[in-house]
Design a protein around this motif. Sequence first.
Motif, PDB file in Angstrom:
ATOM      1  N   LYS A  99       2.038  10.535  -2.107  1.00 42.23           N
ATOM      2  CA  LYS A  99       3.078   9.682  -2.680  1.00 42.23           C
ATOM      3  C   LYS A  99       2.897   8.236  -2.211  1.00 42.23           C
ATOM      4  O   LYS A  99       2.934   7.299  -3.001  1.00 42.23           O
ATOM      5  N   PHE A 100       2.691   8.042  -0.903  1.00 42.68           N
ATOM      6  CA  PHE A 100       2.547   6.697  -0.362  1.00 42.68           C
ATOM      7  C   PHE A 100       1.242   6.056  -0.800  1.00 42.68           C
ATOM      8  O   PHE A 100       1.198   4.857  -1.082  1.00 42.68           O
ATOM      9  N   GLN A 101       0.177   6.831  -0.874  1.00 46.20           N
ATOM     10  CA  GLN A 101      -1.078   6.259  -1.321  1.00 46.20           C
ATOM     11  C   GLN A 101      -1.039   5.963  -2.818  1.00 46.20           C
ATOM     12  O   GLN A 101      -1.767   5.097  -3.288  1.00 46.20           O
ATOM     13  N   GLY A 102      -0.187   6.643  -3.550  1.00 44.21           N
ATOM     14  CA  GLY A 102      -0.050   6.381  -4.979  1.00 44.21           C
ATOM     15  C   GLY A 102       0.555   5.021  -5.276  1.00 44.21           C
ATOM     16  O   GLY A 102       0.301   4.439  -6.325  1.00 44.21           O
ATOM     17  N   ILE A 103       1.340   4.488  -4.355  1.00 45.13           N
ATOM     18  CA  ILE A 103       1.957   3.170  -4.582  1.00 45.13           C
ATOM     19  C   ILE A 103       1.234   2.058  -3.823  1.00 45.13           C
ATOM     20  O   ILE A 103       1.616   0.901  -3.917  1.00 45.13           O
ATOM     21  N   ALA A 104       0.181   2.404  -3.081  1.00 42.21           N
ATOM     22  CA  ALA A 104      -0.582   1.397  -2.337  1.00 42.21           C
ATOM     23  C   ALA A 104      -1.459   0.603  -3.293  1.00 42.21           C
ATOM     24  O   ALA A 104      -1.960   1.147  -4.279  1.00 42.21           O
ATOM     25  N   PRO A 105      -1.665  -0.698  -3.038  1.00 42.57           N
ATOM     26  CA  PRO A 105      -2.496  -1.512  -3.922  1.00 42.57           C
ATOM     27  C   PRO A 105      -3.943  -1.026  -4.014  1.00 42.57           C
ATOM     28  O   PRO A 105      -4.504  -0.967  -5.093  1.00 42.57           O
ATOM     29  N   LYS A 106      -4.554  -0.662  -2.862  1.00 39.84           N
ATOM     30  CA  LYS A 106      -5.948  -0.209  -2.870  1.00 39.84           C
ATOM     31  C   LYS A 106      -6.102   0.944  -1.888  1.00 39.84           C
ATOM     32  O   LYS A 106      -5.685   0.865  -0.744  1.00 39.84           O
ATOM     33  N   VAL A 107      -6.738   2.001  -2.386  1.00 42.50           N
ATOM     34  CA  VAL A 107      -6.999   3.190  -1.565  1.00 42.50           C
ATOM     35  C   VAL A 107      -8.398   3.679  -1.883  1.00 42.50           C
ATOM     36  O   VAL A 107      -8.832   3.640  -3.030  1.00 42.50           O
ATOM     37  N   ALA A 133     -11.043   6.953  -0.449  1.00 44.66           N
ATOM     38  CA  ALA A 133     -11.346   8.091   0.421  1.00 44.66           C
ATOM     39  C   ALA A 133     -10.186   8.400   1.361  1.00 44.66           C
ATOM     40  O   ALA A 133     -10.376   8.701   2.522  1.00 44.66           O
ATOM     41  N   GLY A 134      -8.959   8.265   0.857  1.00 44.61           N
ATOM     42  CA  GLY A 134      -7.786   8.575   1.662  1.00 44.61           C
ATOM     43  C   GLY A 134      -7.393   7.500   2.650  1.00 44.61           C
ATOM     44  O   GLY A 134      -6.520   7.710   3.488  1.00 44.61           O
ATOM     45  N   LEU A 135      -8.029   6.332   2.564  1.00 39.62           N
ATOM     46  CA  LEU A 135      -7.725   5.235   3.485  1.00 39.62           C
ATOM     47  C   LEU A 135      -7.126   4.056   2.720  1.00 39.62           C
ATOM     48  O   LEU A 135      -7.471   3.797   1.573  1.00 39.62           O
ATOM     49  N   TYR A 136      -6.227   3.333   3.361  1.00 38.27           N
ATOM     50  CA  TYR A 136      -5.654   2.126   2.773  1.00 38.27           C
ATOM     51  C   TYR A 136      -6.632   0.987   2.967  1.00 38.27           C
ATOM     52  O   TYR A 136      -7.129   0.745   4.067  1.00 38.27           O
ATOM     53  N   LEU A 137      -6.924   0.271   1.898  1.00 35.10           N
ATOM     54  CA  LEU A 137      -7.821  -0.885   1.974  1.00 35.10           C
ATOM     55  C   LEU A 137      -6.995  -2.155   2.057  1.00 35.10           C
ATOM     56  O   LEU A 137      -6.078  -2.351   1.256  1.00 35.10           O
ATOM     57  N   VAL A 138      -7.332  -2.986   3.030  1.00 31.81           N
ATOM     58  CA  VAL A 138      -6.606  -4.247   3.232  1.00 31.81           C
ATOM     59  C   VAL A 138      -7.604  -5.383   3.258  1.00 31.81           C
ATOM     60  O   VAL A 138      -8.803  -5.167   3.510  1.00 31.81           O
ATOM     61  N   PRO A 139      -7.156  -6.625   3.018  1.00 29.74           N
ATOM     62  CA  PRO A 139      -8.090  -7.762   3.073  1.00 29.74           C
ATOM     63  C   PRO A 139      -8.667  -7.920   4.478  1.00 29.74           C
ATOM     64  O   PRO A 139      -7.994  -7.676   5.475  1.00 29.74           O
ATOM     65  N   GLN A 140      -9.922  -8.334   4.548  1.00 30.22           N
ATOM     66  CA  GLN A 140     -10.574  -8.562   5.834  1.00 30.22           C
ATOM     67  C   GLN A 140      -9.944  -9.770   6.507  1.00 30.22           C
ATOM     68  O   GLN A 140      -9.768 -10.823   5.900  1.00 30.22           O
ATOM     69  N   VAL A 141      -9.589  -9.618   7.767  1.00 33.94           N
ATOM     70  CA  VAL A 141      -8.933 -10.692   8.513  1.00 33.94           C
ATOM     71  C   VAL A 141      -9.902 -11.345   9.488  1.00 33.94           C
ATOM     72  O   VAL A 141      -9.921 -12.539   9.664  1.00 33.94           O
ATOM     73  N   ILE A 142     -10.727 -10.544  10.129  1.00 31.63           N
ATOM     74  CA  ILE A 142     -11.678 -11.043  11.114  1.00 31.63           C
ATOM     75  C   ILE A 142     -13.076 -10.912  10.548  1.00 31.63           C
ATOM     76  O   ILE A 142     -13.465  -9.877  10.027  1.00 31.63           O
ATOM     77  N   GLU A 143     -13.835 -11.992  10.663  1.00 34.94           N
ATOM     78  CA  GLU A 143     -15.207 -11.970  10.153  1.00 34.94           C
ATOM     79  C   GLU A 143     -16.176 -11.476  11.192  1.00 34.94           C
ATOM     80  O   GLU A 143     -16.009 -11.605  12.335  1.00 34.94           O
TER      81      GLU A 143
END
Length: 95
Positions: free
Chosen positions: A75-83, A85-95
Amino acid sequence: MALTIEEVNKIAALAAIRVEEDEKGEYAERLNNVLDLFAQMAAVDTTGVEPMAHPLELTQRLREDEVTEHDQHKKFQGIAPKVEAGLYLVPQVIE
């Protein structure tokens, strides 16, 4: 060893607090009292004294290890912007 006004100024700067000029003597006295108390506590012989986890003899109340919530992973991954392999994808913060 008594704290001086200059040392009170350094402590205030490190703590990022403002101390008024007329209060610095009082702060020095209070800090000296605290340091004296630490010296008294350090002078106590604690040889053979076992450290305590808590000052009172209490037992920890335990509960059964059982599931109390339903799995809502999909349910929670269904409303996440990017998923992926079962992981939440977020923008890279540290290079």
